[in-house]
Design a protein around this motif. Sequence first.
Motif, short mmCIF file in Angstrom:
data_model
loop_
_atom_site.label_atom_id
_atom_site.label_comp_id
_atom_site.label_asym_id
_atom_site.label_seq_id
_atom_site.Cartn_x
_atom_site.Cartn_y
_atom_site.Cartn_z
N HIS A 117 0.64 -1.13 0.09
CA HIS A 117 0.06 -0.06 0.11
C HIS A 117 0.86 1.14 -0.13
N LEU A 118 0.24 2.56 -0.02
CA LEU A 118 1.04 3.71 -0.50
C LEU A 118 1.26 4.50 0.70
N HIS A 119 1.06 4.01 1.93
CA HIS A 119 1.38 4.73 3.15
C HIS A 119 2.97 4.98 3.02
N PHE A 120 3.46 6.37 3.56
CA PHE A 120 4.90 6.68 3.39
C PHE A 120 6.10 5.86 3.91
N ASP A 121 5.53 5.03 4.95
CA ASP A 121 6.52 4.11 5.39
C ASP A 121 6.72 2.82 4.80
N HIS A 122 5.79 2.67 3.71
CA HIS A 122 5.91 1.51 2.89
C HIS A 122 6.35 1.77 1.34
N CYS A 123 6.47 3.00 1.14
CA CYS A 123 6.44 3.36 -0.41
C CYS A 123 7.66 4.47 -0.50
N GLY A 124 8.05 5.01 0.61
CA GLY A 124 8.83 6.36 0.42
C GLY A 124 10.16 6.11 -0.38
N GLY A 125 10.57 4.75 -0.25
CA GLY A 125 11.96 4.82 -0.98
C GLY A 125 11.75 4.38 -2.47
N SER A 126 10.33 4.40 -3.05
CA SER A 126 10.30 4.40 -4.32
C SER A 126 10.69 5.61 -5.08
N VAL A 127 10.81 6.66 -4.72
CA VAL A 127 11.13 7.83 -5.15
C VAL A 127 12.48 8.66 -4.40
N GLN A 128 13.34 9.04 -5.26
CA GLN A 128 14.39 9.83 -4.60
C GLN A 128 14.42 11.12 -5.31
N ARG A 129 15.35 11.97 -4.50
CA ARG A 129 15.70 13.14 -4.95
C ARG A 129 16.86 13.66 -5.47
N ARG A 130 16.89 14.15 -6.84
CA ARG A 130 18.34 14.40 -7.33
C ARG A 130 18.95 15.62 -6.77
N PRO A 131 20.22 15.64 -7.03
CA PRO A 131 20.82 16.73 -6.31
C PRO A 131 20.47 18.17 -6.76
N ASP A 132 19.52 18.24 -8.01
CA ASP A 132 18.94 19.52 -8.30
C ASP A 132 17.71 19.75 -7.82
N GLY A 133 17.24 18.50 -6.92
CA GLY A 133 16.09 18.78 -6.21
C GLY A 133 14.91 18.16 -6.86
N ALA A 134 15.03 17.58 -7.89
CA ALA A 134 13.83 17.21 -8.79
C ALA A 134 13.65 15.75 -8.20
N LEU A 135 12.35 15.11 -8.42
CA LEU A 135 12.18 13.66 -8.11
C LEU A 135 12.24 12.83 -9.26
N GLN A 136 12.56 11.67 -8.88
CA GLN A 136 12.80 10.51 -9.92
C GLN A 136 12.59 9.36 -9.05
N VAL A 137 12.08 8.30 -10.17
CA VAL A 137 11.86 6.99 -9.45
C VAL A 137 13.38 6.39 -8.99
N ALA A 138 13.30 5.79 -7.95
CA ALA A 138 14.66 5.31 -7.25
C ALA A 138 14.97 3.79 -8.21
N PHE A 139 14.02 3.19 -8.58
CA PHE A 139 14.58 1.94 -9.50
C PHE A 139 14.14 2.12 -10.93
N PRO A 140 15.28 2.44 -11.68
CA PRO A 140 14.83 2.97 -12.73
C PRO A 140 14.54 1.79 -13.74
N ASN A 141 14.87 0.62 -13.55
CA ASN A 141 14.51 -0.41 -14.56
C ASN A 141 13.24 -1.49 -14.01
N ALA A 142 12.71 -0.93 -12.94
CA ALA A 142 11.66 -1.58 -12.35
C ALA A 142 10.15 -1.37 -12.98
#
Length: 282
Positions: free
Chosen positions: A102-127
């Motif tokens: 499910h999508l509560h923050f403590d279960h899915c927060g690692g799905s997305v990461q922040r780039r050095p420029d502050g933009a968000l991107q998926v943490a698993f690029p090939n998944a």
Amino acid sequence: MKIHTIGTGLFKLDGGAMFGVVPKSMWQKLNPPDANNMCTWAMRCLLIEDAGRLLLIDNGIGEKQDEKFRGHFHLHGDDTLEKSLRKLGFTSADVTDVFLTHLHFDHCGGSVQRRPDGALQVAFPNATYWSNEAHWDWAVTPNPREKASFLKENILPIQESGQLQFVDVAAGVPSRLASFREIIMADGHTEKMMVPVLDYKGRTLAFMADLLPSTGHIPLPYVMGYDTRPLVTMTEKEAVLRRAADENWVLLLEHDATHEACTVQHTDKGVRLAETLRLADL
């Protein structure tokens, strides 16, 4: 098939919220609180190597939240998602599928990461990321009770990446998730949470997510205050625990800071804990 537990760190939540109507005099024997009534919980995920695929079930809070947010939950411990993957010889780029109970923050927060420029991107690029349509709709238009648990920065970038797929349980388990024997849908904690069940080394394993956060939640009245429909949780939990006791399932515990897994048994007081164990012991 090989299965590994993945530690992503520890956090703290209010003990009363975690045990609902159960008095502190009872639950504190199981999970001693600190001076602020906070108890320590794990964010334990599962990694499955099977048929050339690498499937990750849930992924913790992640590391993109600011210090104010992290301070609310007292994140601590040495484990991170990336460190745990590296210990097994993998990186986030190796993961082929991310299954989100499910999508509560403590279960899915690692799905997305922040780039050095502050933009968000998926943490698993090939998944491929897996949710289900009913729960996704519930999360992106949250009710006031759960709004603080469904964070847009954890959710919307997944859809924007084009890597999101929905599970239709009525149509059967998708072929890419063939590691699962079945997926149990549960509506007590939140709308259409998914509990995957699989066969492993001659045993049935169920990754319990928030249907059974810890061994301390096995008695039926021990239901989290976070649950949107606590009476439904009790019914759903009872049904799964009965099956688990009848068939000697191994229940994998996402939030128990001490025990990775357990089995349960029938007693004259209902289903109760039989033994605790580690996945590596199977």
